[in-house]
Write a protein that holds these residues in place. Structure first.
Motif, mmCIF file in Angstrom:
data_model
loop_
_atom_site.group_PDB
_atom_site.id
_atom_site.type_symbol
_atom_site.label_atom_id
_atom_site.label_comp_id
_atom_site.label_asym_id
_atom_site.label_seq_id
_atom_site.Cartn_x
_atom_site.Cartn_y
_atom_site.Cartn_z
ATOM 1 N N GLN A 172 112.781 75.880 26.780
ATOM 2 C CA GLN A 172 112.817 75.798 25.318
ATOM 3 C C GLN A 172 114.037 75.020 24.839
ATOM 4 O OE1 GLN A 172 112.455 79.693 23.445
ATOM 5 N NE2 GLN A 172 113.402 78.894 21.584
ATOM 6 N N MET A 175 113.937 70.586 26.699
ATOM 7 C CA MET A 175 112.919 69.543 26.697
ATOM 8 C C MET A 175 112.135 69.620 25.391
ATOM 9 S SD MET A 175 110.399 71.449 29.479
ATOM 10 C CE MET A 175 108.809 70.792 28.973
ATOM 11 N N PHE A 177 109.692 71.036 23.882
ATOM 12 C CA PHE A 177 108.921 72.215 24.259
ATOM 13 C C PHE A 177 108.498 72.935 22.982
ATOM 14 C CE2 PHE A 177 108.732 76.686 25.856
ATOM 15 C CZ PHE A 177 107.846 76.503 26.900
ATOM 16 N N ASP A 178 107.198 72.956 22.725
ATOM 17 C CA ASP A 178 106.698 73.700 21.563
ATOM 18 C C ASP A 178 106.609 75.166 21.933
ATOM 19 O OD1 ASP A 178 106.469 71.297 20.311
ATOM 20 O OD2 ASP A 178 104.310 71.132 20.549
ATOM 21 N N TYR A 179 107.093 75.993 21.046
ATOM 22 C CA TYR A 179 107.154 77.413 21.372
ATOM 23 C C TYR A 179 106.949 78.241 20.114
ATOM 24 C CZ TYR A 179 109.048 81.980 22.483
ATOM 25 O OH TYR A 179 109.184 83.322 22.641
ATOM 26 N N SER B 180 108.937 79.816 15.558
ATOM 27 C CA SER B 180 108.256 78.710 16.220
ATOM 28 C C SER B 180 109.070 77.442 16.130
ATOM 29 C CB SER B 180 106.848 78.486 15.658
ATOM 30 O OG SER B 180 106.876 77.589 14.580
ATOM 31 N N GLN B 181 109.070 76.699 17.219
ATOM 32 C CA GLN B 181 109.642 75.350 17.215
ATOM 33 C C GLN B 181 108.557 74.410 17.695
ATOM 34 O OE1 GLN B 181 112.915 75.966 20.087
ATOM 35 N NE2 GLN B 181 111.822 74.691 21.555
ATOM 36 N N LYS B 182 108.470 73.276 17.022
ATOM 37 C CA LYS B 182 107.415 72.322 17.378
ATOM 38 C C LYS B 182 107.970 70.912 17.271
ATOM 39 C CE LYS B 182 102.580 71.238 16.432
ATOM 40 N NZ LYS B 182 102.297 71.081 17.872
ATOM 41 N N TYR B 183 107.761 70.138 18.322
ATOM 42 C CA TYR B 183 108.240 68.769 18.332
ATOM 43 C C TYR B 183 107.159 67.811 17.861
ATOM 44 C CZ TYR B 183 112.499 69.994 20.785
ATOM 45 O OH TYR B 183 113.719 70.508 21.102
#
Lengths: 445, 445
Positions: A172, A175, A177-179, B180-183
């Motif tokens: 997390q 890179m 990295f969607d989480y 949430s984290q989203k690239y």
């Protein structure tokens, strides 16, 4: 020669160790806790597990299906307990189809025994994973006995360290990295229905018992010793919640009002309720599941779901099966196998997370709804008439190896069709007539 | 007496320090980096900032609106550069409405100067936040000069430590915290158009320049010294991407084909492209933003968004304004103020994250689309005729203090209406006729 590291010796980690050992690799398994095989049995907060086809397939691949069958109790359907004590039965599938109640601890022990018996598997206990160096592919642990930090460099790493995965935390941070992690407003608490003095079960053991009450529910799964493990799924906050039902008096009053027949079976309910911890329910989604050809997440580390489809373990086991089959197909070449696996399998993880959440609503609300029960009856009849045209969603998920993502899409299509059928006038009276089947056939084709 | 801790002396942290200092509290600001006020100016990877109404309102509250106006360059609209060099202008709002290009570094310095001038504010630099003890509300830092760890116990903590917030990591681990984290699949790279030898700008400085190309785009914002800071938003991977355009020859060829007029203005383009880092774009959503009455997230720590609406800073500043106003209204009572703030403000954070993402598609695809440009013209005309009935979405976001969540809902309603208008036959020919306005009026009412 590949040197395989597996972080976490839970169900999925132990199974993956066996499968990698069968392929002849040098396998190192690292587990935070003590050796489960020799540890005293502790009743944890684990919801009883329901093994179904995907799980069995993996156990067969690992070679311990027969062993586990001995400790598994088949459940052929749901038994719904209404407020007035009326029981309604709903089969899960065809007559001989069942899901199986098993003890998480016992299953894990057997898998670990089998893994430990391979000369090319080394089990390392008391190793808390602190971090992972993605440059060198070295896992960093603290040994909880010596308190010292140690590093182990592996060529390939499987992170099977669960919903709160330490390996995933590193990915997390390092890179693209969607989480996401998301908590349910509901938590759960384990309760117990003890066996009769003669060791027999107080409820029919071959059903999964549900007390659906709209905003919450109680379930019970049989154990081999005659007891049932019950789980109360209940709001964390609000008018009727773990927050407000917080004294023995309130617990008893609440159960008397809401689950009177269950209360009768649990004379020490209030005490157990007050003693047992309240646990939360969290979903985890992420993408991708791999870092290059070095690390891949399996099981809850990749896709933590709510327990309402009984698929958490089955999905994790199927991860192992799918990876194994992809590796076989690639002639044991590891190039791109982790990214290929992530690309192929991740949509199935997403689908079962959604399905499990949907099933929560189904279990606590719809299993008490006449329309829903009728829909299931019509589907079952049609499916029996035209088995090639209609497999109920539950059966696709539970009694097949159809990809979860396909099952999810099929289920949506089926729901749209059944919605039309239920709009037929007086459907509750005429549902068993031929023209209903004919109409359904038209809609399906 | 409250002892306030602020983690991060960026734009939002510095502003919050000023506002809390004005209220008379003891304020401690902790910053990982050195003191920006005395540090040499480093050109970072920061996208140029576009200050708009919400930002100005907060600066006025802090008392430095006039100072910042001196270093801000108004941009009255977008100037779109087509592949053949054709320029199209599109105003942002009414004639005197503009967004303002400002230097992030200069703005931060001025805010820090002002904060540091309060006798009740202490600025602590070189303090890297390691963790937070939620039991004691103690922040744990490592001093990057002494290498020693230190603890600071505060009564209230504002986490303004950005998209990769250390405080938020602690919350994520310790409570029922949705995260949430989203690239984005796109990253960005900063480029530069230098000033003419006489110090003048090579493009019109009072417009935000856009080269929209569907799957990617280039933008340019004016600086005071005659240069433009350009940002290329570009796929990270794929056929035409940062991954593949990776030599000076390829860069030049790509720009010659795709941005020929921009290439002419950047003789050292390829060199700058190869030298400057490629950065990623990440969105962060979470809930709640507070832990009890102890800690609250503000700015990017709470709601990191993509930069395409120019609202990241403006939203962070508005967080401060909203919190300040709620505290005022509560008569400086801190009870429940953090949870109330989180409950009230979080939907606005969600909305602007979505709006910013939508605007990316608008900027790179639709600004080159005749239908879209026509829609904007019709909206502008109607809005001028009936200013009380129609405020364009962009104006609601940029030139008003309407809650983002309301603006988002209004925008959706407007889009549905405009979709109908654009379906009128030959609308490109007849759009300026009266019946179009009459039709629109009917739909709005």
């Amino acid at each position: 020669m590949e040197k395989i590291g597996i972080v976490g010796a839970g169900l999925v980690g132990s199974l993956q160790a066996i499968l990698m050992a069968k392929k002849g690799y040098e396998v190192h398994v690292f587990e935070r806790r003590e050796d489960l095989r020799t540890a005293p049995v502790i009743e944890g907060r684990s919801i009883n597990l329901a093994l179904s086809d995907r799980g069995w397939k993996a156990l067969q691949l690992a070679g311990i299906k027969e062993e586990i069958e001995k400790i598994a109790i088949p459940m052929y359907g749901r038994c719904m307990h209404a407020l007035d004590g009326t029981l309604t039965y709903q089969p899960y599938g065809k007559e001989d189809q069942a899901i199986y109640s098993v003890s998480r601890g016992e299953l894990n022990r057997q898998l670990l025994n089998l893994a430990g018996a391979f000369p090319n598997v080394q089990l390392h206990f008391h190793k808390k994973c602190d971090d992972l160096n993605l440059e060198t592919n070295a896992l960093i642990f603290t040994d909880s006995q010596t308190k010292k930090q140690e590093e182990h460099t592996l060529s390939r790493i499987f992170a099977t360290d669960g919903a709160y995965s330490a390996v995933r935390v590193r990915m997390q941070k390092s890179m693209m990295f969607d989480y996401s992690q998301k908590y349910l407003e509901h938590g759960y608490k384990e309760l117990v229905i003890n066996a009769n003095p003669d060791g027999s079960h107080k409820l029919e053991k071959n059903y999964l018992h549900i007390w659906p009450r709209g905003k919450f529910m109680l379930i019970a799964l049989a154990n081999l010793d005659g007891s049932f493990t019950c789980t109360l799924f209940f709001p964390m906050h609000g008018e009727e919640s773990f927050e407000t039902i917080d004294t023995t008096e309130k617990v008893t009053a609440f159960f008397r009002k809401t689950f009177p027949d269950a209360l009768e079976l649990m004379p020490d309910l209030a005490e157990v309720y007050m003693r047992n911890p309240t646990s939360t329910l969290m979903m985890v989604r992420c993408h991708p599941w791999n870092y290059k050809d070095q690390v891949v997440l399996l099981g809850d580390a990749a896709h933590a779901m709510v327990p309402f489809y009984g698929q958490g373990m089955n999905c994790g086991f199927e991860d192992c099966t799918v990876f194994y089959e992809m590796l076989e197909k690639a002639g044991d070449s590891w190039e791109n196998i982790m990214s290929d696996f992530s690309g192929f399998r991740q949509p199935d993880g997403e689908a079962i997370i959604d399905l499990a959440l949907d099933n929560y609503i189904e279990m606590r609300e719809k299993t008490g709804d006449p329309d829903f029960l009728l829909q299931k009856k019509i589907e079952a009849k049609f499916s029996k008439l035209y088995p090639n045209l209609w497999t109920p969603l539950y059966s696709q998920v539970t009694f097949s190896n159809t990809r979860y993502s396909e099952a999810y899409a099929n289920g949506k299509r089926q729901d749209a069709i059944m919605k039309k059928i239920l709009e037929i006038e007086n459907i509750h009276e005429c549902w068993d007539e031929d023209f209903v089947m004919e109409e359904l056939l038209k809609l399906v084709k």
